[in-house]
Design a protein around this motif. Sequence first.
Motif, short mmCIF file in Angstrom:
data_model
loop_
_atom_site.label_atom_id
_atom_site.label_comp_id
_atom_site.label_asym_id
_atom_site.label_seq_id
_atom_site.Cartn_x
_atom_site.Cartn_y
_atom_site.Cartn_z
N UNK A 4 59.73 23.13 62.71
CA UNK A 4 60.57 24.30 61.97
C UNK A 4 61.15 25.26 62.99
N UNK A 5 61.56 24.66 64.15
CA UNK A 5 62.12 25.48 65.37
C UNK A 5 63.55 25.06 65.55
N UNK A 6 64.71 25.65 65.07
CA UNK A 6 66.03 25.10 65.07
C UNK A 6 66.54 25.05 66.69
N UNK A 7 66.04 26.27 67.04
CA UNK A 7 66.61 26.25 68.71
C UNK A 7 66.09 25.16 69.47
N UNK A 8 64.67 25.11 69.33
CA UNK A 8 63.91 23.77 70.09
C UNK A 8 64.74 22.57 69.55
N UNK A 9 65.17 22.45 68.38
CA UNK A 9 65.53 21.13 67.90
C UNK A 9 66.82 21.07 68.61
N UNK A 10 67.60 22.16 68.65
CA UNK A 10 69.21 21.79 69.23
C UNK A 10 69.19 21.64 70.74
N UNK A 11 68.23 22.05 71.37
CA UNK A 11 68.01 22.11 72.89
C UNK A 11 67.63 20.69 73.15
N UNK A 12 66.54 20.16 72.32
CA UNK A 12 66.27 18.78 72.60
C UNK A 12 67.40 17.69 72.24
N UNK A 13 68.22 18.11 71.34
CA UNK A 13 69.19 17.15 71.09
C UNK A 13 70.33 17.09 72.01
N UNK A 14 70.80 18.38 72.45
CA UNK A 14 71.63 18.69 73.43
C UNK A 14 71.21 17.99 74.71
N UNK A 15 69.92 17.98 75.13
CA UNK A 15 69.43 17.26 76.30
C UNK A 15 69.65 15.70 76.33
N UNK A 16 69.40 15.36 75.14
CA UNK A 16 69.14 13.76 74.80
C UNK A 16 70.58 13.40 74.86
N UNK A 17 71.42 13.75 74.24
CA UNK A 17 72.98 13.49 74.28
C UNK A 17 73.57 13.37 75.76
N UNK A 18 73.25 14.63 76.36
CA UNK A 18 73.94 14.57 77.77
C UNK A 18 73.39 13.67 78.69
N UNK A 19 71.87 13.30 78.51
CA UNK A 19 71.39 12.26 79.39
C UNK A 19 72.28 10.99 79.08
N UNK A 20 72.31 10.76 77.66
CA UNK A 20 73.13 9.58 77.16
C UNK A 20 74.52 9.61 78.30
N UNK A 21 75.23 10.56 78.02
CA UNK A 21 76.58 10.62 78.81
C UNK A 21 76.37 10.27 80.24
N UNK A 22 75.54 10.89 80.72
CA UNK A 22 75.03 10.66 82.15
C UNK A 22 74.82 9.14 82.53
N UNK A 23 73.96 8.42 81.56
CA UNK A 23 73.69 7.12 81.87
C UNK A 23 74.83 6.42 81.51
#
Length: 244
Positions: free
Chosen positions: A204-223
């Motif tokens: 139940x950590x919104x900041x962590x969830x947003x950070x993990x999602x942002x990192x994941x989507x940025x990696x998708x863009x990079x790939x």
Amino acid sequence: MNNSTQAPGVTRTDGAGVRPTARTTAEAIAHSIRADIIGGRYESGERLRQVEIAKEYDVSTTPVREAFGLLQRQGLVQLHPQRGASAVVPNKRDLDELYEIRIELECLAVQRAAENFTPEDAVPLRALIERMRACKDAEEHVELNHRFHMGIYRVAQRARLYDMIEQLRASSKAYLQITSGRAVQLPGDFEHEHDDIIDACEANDPSWAARATRDHLRITVRDAKEELDNADTARDRADIRAVL
């Protein structure tokens, strides 16, 4: 002419083999056209002529028409009532624009989901992660990945936000198709990112969830950019060979 829709694969008239592991002729042809679109054989918006492609693969027009339908669902072909099928060629400018918007909306959605998340919400989502780890089919992986992310955003209980994200993800299908092969080959890398998102939601950590999602989507863009660059390089080499 091969009219079967259950053949394990087809051969182009230029002698090139086409995905022998495909379940149907339509899937084999779709896989080949997909590679041609990503590889730069077609310009964006260029018509895909059904009869000519049928001759190229020595099949009837039926599996070609079915292949167009499969590619439309993947975001790589657009079907027009009057003009027929045309290619949708992924490019880095559209990729940046789509993900710039998606990252903001999906981070907002996962924050709201993390606030509402219960242990019961995690069960089907972790099951999807395990299915993705075991998945060997790139197109199936794209579908499982979509179900995973939209399953999280549903927990946010924001119907308009959910619909907006779903529409943007549909527009991003071509880029997900580009990275799906790597996801199947290196499942640990992708699924660890998904684990991190679920861990944050369960905490139940919104900041962590947003950070993990942002990192994941940025990696998708990079790939996706790397794959587009690889396609550009292959295209340039083909052009050089043609000149020589």
